[in-house]
Design an enzyme around this catalytic site. Structure first.
Site, PDB file in Angstrom:
ATOM      1  CG  HIS A 283      38.557  35.613  51.645  1.00 16.25           C
ATOM      2  ND1 HIS A 283      38.544  36.413  50.550  1.00 16.25           N
ATOM      3  CD2 HIS A 283      37.389  35.893  52.318  1.00 16.25           C
ATOM      4  CE1 HIS A 283      37.443  37.154  50.542  1.00 16.25           C
ATOM      5  NE2 HIS A 283      36.725  36.865  51.613  1.00 16.25           N
ATOM      6  CG  HIS A 322      39.536  34.920  41.923  1.00 17.18           C
ATOM      7  ND1 HIS A 322      38.170  34.891  41.805  1.00 17.18           N
ATOM      8  CD2 HIS A 322      39.813  35.752  42.956  1.00 17.18           C
ATOM      9  CE1 HIS A 322      37.652  35.682  42.715  1.00 17.18           C
ATOM     10  NE2 HIS A 322      38.621  36.215  43.431  1.00 17.18           N
ATOM     11  CG  ASP A 378      45.077  39.029  48.098  1.00 20.43           C
ATOM     12  OD1 ASP A 378      44.941  40.195  48.481  1.00 20.43           O
ATOM     13  OD2 ASP A 378      44.247  38.141  48.306  1.00 20.43           O
TER      14      ASP A 378
END
Ligand code: CMC
Length: 444
Positions: A283, A322, A378
């Protein structure tokens, strides 16, 4: 459909039309009609489907909640197939270009963009809640010098609950407002103090003359200058990053926030739980993991070898893939642009070439294409943070600062929802039936 009208999740309800699902239970031959609303059946309606009167009734089995809506929400809309992310109806691209983090936080929490006076009041109150009690400072000082900032942040946020016992009054709107100011105001201070502690540097108190992100940079980086002047490009880049991270509907940490707060725990304890969920490498810890991966790869020439190991299932390409986005992550596109703006100020990050090569190969390779794995938020955020001079351990803490707005918005929405009660999933029990206890000396 009118663009500004509310949109239901996958299937838009056709107004006035009764939709239903007919199920035939092949165990009994009985037929059931279940109403379909907003593209969902109610899981509790399945309980009517029984093989006998004393049967518990049918349940749905959904480990990791991959196809279960646990709430109805008006906060954030994601269309993973089309790469769309909107907060309260506003596209993320528009907010990233035109809004500020504090304005976006107001939007997420209150549902509407603030008028000028509302924004001024909101900013004033958050700015005036950035200080930490001196005892929290001492508490942070108690950590080992190399304590991970996320461990410090999670603990310090939980500790705030002991300083503000009135936070337990979760059904008191005035109390919630106060805790909201405090949480948004103090998160950057806790994160910055954690960073300074790791360097053995004195803590820098908040400067109310500066913007939210300008003050954060001040608390991170001020040394001997009398007045810290943040670089406007870095200040804006951080603001954009916080906007992009501000909410993402029912992800792991928001679900933790809702789940813990559903027991009526105070918002500091619930936030600590949400931040703990965010810390994991799958995460919010992924930005840290991406940087470590790029450092481990070491050079552009070694990228193909790393991709080979990914395809053999030895390692993951961190920052890729994702649960929801199966086309591209719209946040990643904006972040990539922001990264170049930061590099213009700070110099090109040498890891950028490795990242670009990973992206280039992955976007052409059938392993990634067939699994719909694209760069996520990210993939580039860590490169930006690193260029700003932050250590990798601080990256998830930066994610947590931005996500604070979303956690509060989700918490507020849950409290106002008459359908919500304490979170309590069911299980499919596959263990033993009753067993006879055998005294220890008689066990074979
Ligand atoms: N590298 C290599 N293979 C991958 C990756 C990856 N990053 N992500 C998924 N896969 C493969 C996976 O092995 C599986 O292959 P197969 O079907 O052959 O078994 C397939 O793709 C589906 O993966 P999954 O694990 O079932 O997908 P998921 O929806 O459960 O996981 C994820 C989503 C984000 C946890 C995962 O893609 C991942 O681990 N990515 C790397 C970590 C990361 O970047 N996380 C940040 C997410 S964005 C920030 C946030 O919102 O938290």
């Amino acid at each position: 459909m009118d663009k500004s009208s509310p949109v239901a999740n996958a299937a838009e309800p056709r107004s006035g039309q009764h939709e239903s699902l007919t199920i035939t239970d092949n165990r009994t031959g009985k037929r059931y009609e279940l109403p379909v609303t907003n593209g969902c059946i109610r899981a509790s309606d399945l309980r009517k489907i029984k093989t006998a009167d004393d049967d518990f009734g049918l349940m749905s089995y959904d480990p990791a909640f991959t196809n279960t809506a646990a709430c109805a929400s008006k906060v954030t809309f994601i269309d993973g197939e089309r790469g769309i992310l909107r907060y309260r109806g506003y596209p993320i691209e528009v907010l990233a270009e035109k809004s500020t983090y504090l304005e976006t936080a107001y939007l997420l929490i209150h549902g509407e963009l603030p008028r000028r006076a509302q924004l001024a009041d909101w900013t004033f109150h958050i700015t005036h809640h950035t200080f930490l009690h001196e005892s929290i400072k001492k508490f942070l000082d108690g950590f080992h010098y190399d304590a991970h900032p996320m461990g410090m942040l999670i603990s310090a946020v939980a500790a705030l609950s002991t300083f503000y016992p009135e936070a337990k009054e979760i059904f008191n709107a005035e109390s919630r407002k106060k805790q909201t100011y405090r949480l948004l105001g103090k998160m950057p201070t806790i994160a910055a103090f954690s960073y300074r502690h790791s360097l053995g540097l004195p803590f820098v108190y908040p400067d109310n003359d500066l913007s939210y992100t300008g003050n954060f940079l001040n608390m991170l980086f001020k040394t001997t200058e009398l007045k810290y002047r943040p670089n406007p490009a870095l200040e804006r880049a951080l603001d954009v990053l916080f906007i992009l991270h501000a909410d993402h509907e029912q992800n792991c940490s928001s679900s933790a926030m809702r789940g813990v707060a559903s027991s009526q725990a105070d918002p500091y304890c619930a936030t600590a739980a949400a931040a703990a969920a965010l810390y994991g490498p799958l995460h919010g810890g992924a930005n840290e993991a991406v940087l470590r991966m790029l450092l481990q790869i070491g050079s552009v020439e070694k990228v193909p070898e790393y991709i080979r190991r990914v395809k053999e299932g030895e390692v993951r390409l961190m920052g890729f893939g994702h649960r929801v986005y199966k086309n591209y992550d719209p946040r990643a596109k904006i972040i990539k642009r922001t990264a170049y703006e930061v590099f213009d100020v700070m110099g090109r990050n040498p890891l950028l070439d490795i990242a670009l090569e990973c992206e280039r190969i992955a976007l052409e390779d059938d392993y990634f294409v067939s699994r719909k794995l694209y760069p996520n938020v990210d993939f580039y955020s860590g490169l930006i943070y690193q260029s700003m001079g932050l250590p990798v351990t601080m990256f998830p803490a930066l994610f947590a600062i931005g996500r604070m707005a979303g956690w509060i918005a989700q918490w507020e929405e849950m409290l106002a929802d008459p359908e919500q009660k304490i979170s309590r999933p069911r299980q499919v029990y596959l263990g033993y039936g009753t067993r006879e206890y055998v005294p220890v000396d008689d066990r074979g």
